[in-house]
Design a protein around this motif. Structure first.
Motif, short mmCIF file in Angstrom:
data_model
loop_
_atom_site.label_atom_id
_atom_site.label_comp_id
_atom_site.label_asym_id
_atom_site.label_seq_id
_atom_site.Cartn_x
_atom_site.Cartn_y
_atom_site.Cartn_z
N ILE A 224 20.77 147.09 -1.84
CA ILE A 224 22.11 147.62 -1.62
C ILE A 224 22.58 147.32 -0.20
O ILE A 224 23.74 146.97 0.04
CB ILE A 224 22.16 149.13 -1.90
N GLY A 225 21.67 147.43 0.75
CA GLY A 225 22.03 147.20 2.14
C GLY A 225 22.30 145.75 2.49
O GLY A 225 22.95 145.47 3.50
N TRP A 226 21.84 144.84 1.64
CA TRP A 226 21.92 143.42 1.97
C TRP A 226 23.36 142.89 2.00
O TRP A 226 23.63 141.81 2.53
CB TRP A 226 21.09 142.59 0.99
N GLN A 227 24.29 143.65 1.47
CA GLN A 227 25.70 143.25 1.53
C GLN A 227 26.26 143.39 2.95
O GLN A 227 27.32 142.85 3.24
CB GLN A 227 26.52 144.11 0.58
N PHE A 228 25.55 144.12 3.81
CA PHE A 228 26.04 144.37 5.17
C PHE A 228 25.35 143.43 6.16
O PHE A 228 24.13 143.33 6.22
CB PHE A 228 25.76 145.82 5.58
N ALA A 229 26.16 142.77 6.98
CA ALA A 229 25.62 141.82 7.97
C ALA A 229 24.69 142.52 8.95
O ALA A 229 23.68 141.94 9.39
CB ALA A 229 26.77 141.14 8.71
N ALA A 230 24.99 143.77 9.30
CA ALA A 230 24.16 144.50 10.26
C ALA A 230 22.75 144.70 9.73
O ALA A 230 21.77 144.68 10.49
CB ALA A 230 24.79 145.86 10.57
N VAL A 231 22.63 144.89 8.42
CA VAL A 231 21.31 145.05 7.81
C VAL A 231 20.56 143.72 7.81
O VAL A 231 19.39 143.65 8.20
CB VAL A 231 21.44 145.60 6.37
N ARG A 232 21.23 142.67 7.39
CA ARG A 232 20.58 141.35 7.36
C ARG A 232 20.14 140.93 8.77
O ARG A 232 19.04 140.38 8.95
CB ARG A 232 21.52 140.31 6.76
N ASP A 233 20.99 141.19 9.74
CA ASP A 233 20.66 140.78 11.12
C ASP A 233 19.46 141.54 11.69
O ASP A 233 18.73 141.03 12.54
CB ASP A 233 21.87 141.00 12.03
N ALA A 234 19.26 142.77 11.19
CA ALA A 234 18.16 143.60 11.71
C ALA A 234 16.85 143.38 10.97
O ALA A 234 15.82 143.96 11.34
CB ALA A 234 18.55 145.09 11.63
N VAL A 263 27.83 153.76 1.08
CA VAL A 263 27.92 153.41 -0.33
C VAL A 263 27.98 154.66 -1.19
O VAL A 263 28.85 154.80 -2.05
CB VAL A 263 26.71 152.54 -0.74
N HIS A 264 27.05 155.59 -0.97
CA HIS A 264 27.07 156.87 -1.68
C HIS A 264 26.07 157.81 -1.02
O HIS A 264 24.91 157.44 -0.82
CB HIS A 264 26.72 156.70 -3.16
N PRO A 265 26.48 159.04 -0.69
CA PRO A 265 25.58 159.95 0.02
C PRO A 265 24.32 160.29 -0.76
O PRO A 265 23.26 160.52 -0.16
CB PRO A 265 26.45 161.19 0.26
N GLU A 266 24.39 160.33 -2.08
CA GLU A 266 23.20 160.70 -2.85
C GLU A 266 22.13 159.61 -2.80
O GLU A 266 20.94 159.88 -2.85
CB GLU A 266 23.59 161.04 -4.28
N ILE A 267 22.59 158.33 -2.74
CA ILE A 267 21.63 157.24 -2.58
C ILE A 267 20.94 157.37 -1.23
O ILE A 267 19.72 157.21 -1.13
CB ILE A 267 22.36 155.88 -2.68
#
Length: 520
Positions: A224-234, A263-267
């Protein structure tokens, strides 16, 4: 390792011939994928592709083949296509093993074509929001199917599953250490893969039901996080997280958990619970991830932060026909604001009228109380019963209060039994249908197209009173709860539906501090 066969080599297994295939972009080279324990060849028989998994010498022994037949009985479980396998044992295939000794105790199984998540992570290949969510949902669906059958892969990682080009289908691979009924414990205890297993798995190993809960959660967060550049960069490299940072508030954890909350607080809540777990029993079940992902796994929407539409809770089939419609859910803040404005206007008008009658009302009230025995006053009061340790409650039998406008308060419940009792009381006393209808999950939308807001209102409008006989909590981990409620419905037409028992799942909405109904 061992030398590859030639492209011209033909092998025969159970009177069927197989030929080795050529590597993509490498003419004359046999296609093979090398793993930690084995090398997998892609072979063909006619137009059908198969995989021949040949083990390195350290793992090439009878122990590597003893689970082949027991695993095969699970070939129809979603995501376990490779469980349809044949063991190449020396006693049954002496000629083949004489042809190539490396084939001893190898495994013939279907070839799974698709993409590897490992390649996406290692290559930092971006995904969009739809791809990320679709893959996460497909992956969790497969692992949830394993959990439902009492199975566990026991070594989930980015390299141990293949997904379709549409990000909508997942197949697990490397299932030799599968846990399940009738399967033998591996000689070498599975210890997970770096970047997906905490120290308490890496040090002691794990082979039991529920073993997939931690790595599956890390993979879902990663997808799910992979859609965000900040996640991929880290990202740490071959995996988003590095060994040794699980359970700590590392920079990568903060970056990913913040994006998951978008994305969703429960996730995000589920991910945090797994991150700080110190044992598999502290990790939420895969089914809980499945339910939460159901909130946002809607292919027609790319805006994952949009809160899902919530559909009604039906206590029983009433036979009412209705046409479904889309009714947008108003936020708690919006509803509260509107109610406050309406309440203020009404209060301003009523206040002046009430002042004139206040003295008279007080005078007559004092006369009534002075001339009414205490026992009589107590017998006419509607006192809420105490809740026992197993949440068995006395029947609620107060008369309904007529009202023409919503007056349901915005409640906050952490106890699922208290919430359930409140709901079944509020739905016939307050009849604030729009708000109460919203306290349900999106799964109601897909359960039956005839169930809509109109049919929800039609049903509850036919109910004169509800007696709640008991509410019992079957399970509760703070995020999800299972409850059983026993009620009697008294309808306006004189019918009585006695002692109706219903089981529900409740999902905690941490954003609004209230539970949501779902079908169990």
């Amino acid at each position: 390792m061992f030398p590859d066969p030639d492209l011209s080599d033909i092998i025969t297994i159970d009177e069927r011939q197989y030929q080795f295939t050529e590597a993509t972009n490498a003419p004359g080279i046999v296609y093979a994928e090398i793993g930690r324990k084995a090398k997998v060849y892609r072979i063909s028989s006619g137009k059908q592709l198969y995989a021949l998994k040949t083990f390195k010498s350290l793992y090439r022994n009878p122990d590597s083949a003893k689970n082949i037949k027991p695993i095969s009985k699970y070939k129809d479980v979603s995501g376990l296509a490779v469980a349809d396998r044949t063991a190449i044992i020396p006693e049954k295939y002496p000629d083949l093993i004489e042809q190539n000794p490396a084939f001893a105790y190898s495994i013939l199984m279907p070839w799974v074509d698709g993409e590897s998540w490992f390649n996406h992570v290692a290559g930092k290949i971006p995904t969009d929001s739809h791809q990320s969510l679709s893959l996460a949902y497909a992956f969790v669906s497969v692992v949830a199917a394993l959990e439902e059958h009492g199975l566990a892969h026991c070594d989930l990682s980015s390299s141990n599953f293949i997904f379709s080009n549409e990000f909508s289908h997942v197949e697990l691979i490397d299932i030799e250490d599968l846990f399940g009924d009738g399967l033998s414990k591996p000689k070498e205890m599975p210890r997970g893969t770096g970047g997906y297993a905490p120290e308490w798995i890496r040090s002691d190993g794990i082979w039991e039901a529920g073993a997939d809960r931690f790595p599956a959660a890390i993979l879902v967060g990663e997808m799910i996080g992979w859609q965000f550049a900040a996640v991929r960069d880290a990202s740490a490299g071959d995996s988003y997280f590095a060994d040794g940072e699980f359970g700590h508030r590392s920079q990568r954890f903060r970056i990913l958990s913040e994006r998951l909350r978008q994305v969703h607080p429960e996730i995000a809540d589920l991910f945090t619970a797994v991150w700080f777990a110190r044992g598999i029993e502290e990790c939420p079940k895969i089914a809980h991830w499945m339910q939460s992902l159901g909130y946002i796994a809607r292919p027609e929407h790319d805006a994952l932060s949009e809160r899902p539409q919530l559909y009604p809770m039906y206590p029983a089939s009433t036979g009412n026909e209705a046409t479904s419609r889309d009714v947008p859910r108003t936020s708690v803040a919006d509803r509260t604001s509107r109610r406050n404005i309406v309440a203020l206007l009404i209060a301003s008008i009523v206040f002046a009228l009430c002042i004139g009658f206040a003295a008279v009302t007080k005078y007559f009230a004092n006369i009534i109380m002075e001339n009414t025995p205490t026992s009589a006053v107590s017998s006419n009061m509607n006192i809420a019963p105490a809740v026992s340790t197993d949440y068995i409650l006395e029947a609620v039998t107060a008369s309904p209060v007529a009202t023409n406008s919503p007056r349901t308060p915005e409640p906050h419940f952490t106890d699922p039994a208290d919430f359930t009792l409140w709901y079944f009381t509020a739905v016939w006393k307050d009849r604030d249908y729009e708000y109460l209808w919203s306290l349900s999950t999106p799964s109601f939308q897909h359960r039956d197209p005839t169930e809509s807001y109109e049919s929800y209102v039609t049903w509850w409008s036919s109910v004169d009173r509800v007696d709640v006989h008991s509410v019992k909590v079957l399970e509760n981990d703070g995020h999800f709860a299972g409850i059983r409620v026993v009620v009697t419905f008294y309808l306006h037409d004189g019918q009585t539906l006695e002692n109706r028992k219903y089981d529900y799942d409740l999902i905690y909405d941490s954003e609004h501090a209230i539970w949501l109904f779902d079908y169990r």
